[in-house]
Design an enzyme around this catalytic site. Structure first.
Site, PDB file in Angstrom:
ATOM      1  CG  ASP A 170      -0.128   9.523   0.410  1.00  0.00           C
ATOM      2  OD1 ASP A 170      -0.262   8.359   0.780  1.00  0.00           O
ATOM      3  OD2 ASP A 170      -0.880  10.463   0.768  1.00  0.00           O
TER       4      ASP A 170
ATOM      5  CG  HIS B 100      -2.006  -1.038   1.102  1.00  0.00           C
ATOM      6  ND1 HIS B 100      -3.286  -0.743   0.716  1.00  0.00           N
ATOM      7  CD2 HIS B 100      -1.966  -2.383   1.279  1.00  0.00           C
ATOM      8  CE1 HIS B 100      -4.003  -1.852   0.679  1.00  0.00           C
ATOM      9  NE2 HIS B 100      -3.227  -2.868   1.021  1.00  0.00           N
TER      10      HIS B 100
END
Ligand code: GDG
Length: 507
Positions: free
Chosen positions: A389, A180
């Site tokens: 991110d 992720h």
């Protein structure tokens, strides 16, 4: 979504799914094996995986937030407690595991390293030993649940060793791994003394997936250099002798229809209008994120200060709402970040508040889902300033909630989602002048341009949704093993990352 999923699950012959992630989808309360309360965990990972786990009646192995004197594998809990749909196999950590594996190796070493904050990464051999032991505990629990034949789907940087450990235990069923967070370039990854162990662990999978092509490329290069493995870069394949590991870029999507439907609900519309009334200014700019240094909160506040200083016409007209969701609060770096952020908020408010307006409203808390959507509906601008991110789901959720087709997304070019979301206003969070200019452009944007940009954004977020993501994972596995998943779709071999749409130059 649920019906569609059940249909897909039947169609691809997926009869047993075991999901593994560090955090379980519920936080459990209770003594020893007895559980008295189960509160849903707040995370993008949970929102993404719960529907498919429920549709398969699968099992989720994860930590339910309980720490005990002794390390143990807890019991099986049917969840949700009031109308069970799937099972959680609870992992209980000892205090030492919690400190060394979770806070130590996962969050003080891998998290900063994978986000390229090399100077923050702590390389501690005791942390590593604990990480190995906890990964082994997860692998044993998964093998017991799978009973020889299941798709074991392992998530994130906490559990990189699990696929390899499962193979060493003789597990021959399918294993997928999803990362992720970003995967760093070779020059950063090489600093990790246990890098080769981590790569071998990951390569126990049939499918290793990341959000972006760039992360896939980093991973393939690292495997090539550190393990001298045979790599087909074009097709994203790694030859492991008797097995081929497929490496894919599959950016996670959201359940678009769920956000859209929530945003149309009467009580949420009323709540959004109330938020606007209370804010009492012309423009509301919203940011929502875990209070984490990777999210660029300090840099954002510097940009906001620059904005008020360079655009005096907007003082008393524009307000910022920063929702900082508490995260890793026991770690010193995070406590320091909180103090710095709160100091900067007071400083800006001291400089630019008037009797009737507070320029930066700050909350250190998490909302429930309805309140979150009401805030997405109330905000004219959503400001995402991540320094790095993996993807960023908040950006996608804001877009899906803008059912009137207006609103502006200002999005850091360092958030993975920026590759998919043409239509946003891209910003460099390291440059406070660029931040101030993009905020200014966003709050002044004419309705026609907002609608044009929002339509482009919505098209992408709606198309590359959660359902698209799961299908990509199932199809990736199917082509690897010849199982029936994906059969009949007429798909040939796919290049890694072919799903990622090209970004249009704008801004
Ligand atoms: C990691 C990667 C990647 C946030 N505040 C509240 C709340 N949230 C929910 C959001 C969203 C999720 O948490 C946050 O997801 P993000 O993607 O923005 O960020 P991370 O937590 O860092 O997630 C990231 C993601 O994994 C998925 O792969 O995109 O790059 O770092 O879903 O809605 N939910 C509620 N109240 C809040 O106040 N209920």
């Amino acid at each position: 979504m649920r019906k569609l999923l059940e249909h897909q699950v039947r169609r691809c012959g997926l009869n047993k799914l075991i999901v593994l992630s560090n955090r379980a989808p519920f936080v459990f309360k209770g003594e020893n094996m007895h559980i008295t309360k189960a509160a849903r965990a707040v995370s993008g990972l949970v929102s993404a995986l719960e529907p498919i786990t429920g549709a398969c009646g699968g099992t989720w192995v994860g930590w339910g937030g309980r720490v005990a004197g002794e390390s143990r594998v807890g019991g099986r809990v049917a969840v949700p407690l009031d109308r069970p749909e799937y099972t959680v196999r609870e992992m209980v950590f000892s205090r030492q595991e919690y400190q060394r594996y979770y806070h130590g190796f996962a969050n003080d070493c891998l998290w900063p390293l994978f986000h390229c904050f090399l100077e923050k990464a702590v390389f501690d051999h005791d942390y590593w030993q604990s990480y190995v032991r906890v990964n082994c505990k997860f692998a044993e629990a998964a093998a017991a649940e799978a009973d020889g034949d299941a798709l074991i789907w392992v998530h994130d940087y906490h559990l990189t060793l699990v696929p390899g450990m499962l193979r060493d235990m003789g597990y021959r069923g399918q294993i997928a791994f999803f990362c992720h967070i970003p995967f760093p370039p070779l020059e950063i990854f090489s600093a990790l003394p246990w890098g080769e162990d981590i790569l071998r662990g990951l390569l126990g999978s049939d499918l290793v997936a990341f959000h972006l092509n760039g992360y896939v490329e980093n991973f393939l290069r690292v495997v090539e250099k550190q393990l001298q493995a045979g790599i087909d870069h074009g097709r994203g394949r790694i030859d492991r002798g008797e097995r081929t590991v497929r490496v894919r870029a599959l950016p996670i999507g959201i359940d678009y229809r769920e956000f859209e439907a929530a945003a149309r609900r009467e009580e949420i519309r009323r709540r959004a209008a109330e938020i606007r009334r209370r804010v009492g200014v012309d423009r509301l700019v919203l940011s929502v994120e875990r209070l984490d240094y990777t999210k660029g909160i300090i840099e954002k506040l510097q940009g906001i200060e620059e904005f008020f200083s360079s655009c005096p016409q907007h003082r008393n007209r524009v307000a910022f709402l920063q929702v900082a969701v508490p995260s890793r609060t026991e770690v010193q770096t995070y406590a320091d970040l909180r103090s710095s952020a709160e100091e900067m908020v007071s400083r800006i408010n001291g400089l630019y508040a008037s009797n009737w307006s507070t320029p930066v409203k700050y909350m250190f808390k998490a909302f429930n889902r309805d309140e979150l959507v009401a805030h997405y509906c109330a905000a004219d601008v959503c400001l995402v300033t991540s320094l790095r991110d993996g993807l960023n789901l908040v950006a996608k959720e804001y877009v899906a909630s803008r059912v009137a087709g207006d609103g502006v997304l200002v999005l850091s070019t360092f958030a993975g989602a920026a590759e998919q979301l043409s239509g946003c206003l891209p910003v460099n969070p390291y440059d406070r002048v660029d931040l101030a200019e993009k905020i200014n452009k966003a709050v002044e944007m004419a309705p026609a341009e907002q609608k044009l940009r929002m339509a482009t954004l919505q098209q992408s977020v709606r198309h590359y949704d959660l359902n698209w993501w799961w299908q990509g994972v199932l199809a990736g596995l199917a082509r690897n093993t010849g199982s029936p998943a994906g059969a009949g779709k007429g798909e040939g071999p796919l290049a890694a990352g072919e799903f990622v749409p090209k970004r249009r130059p704008d801004g």
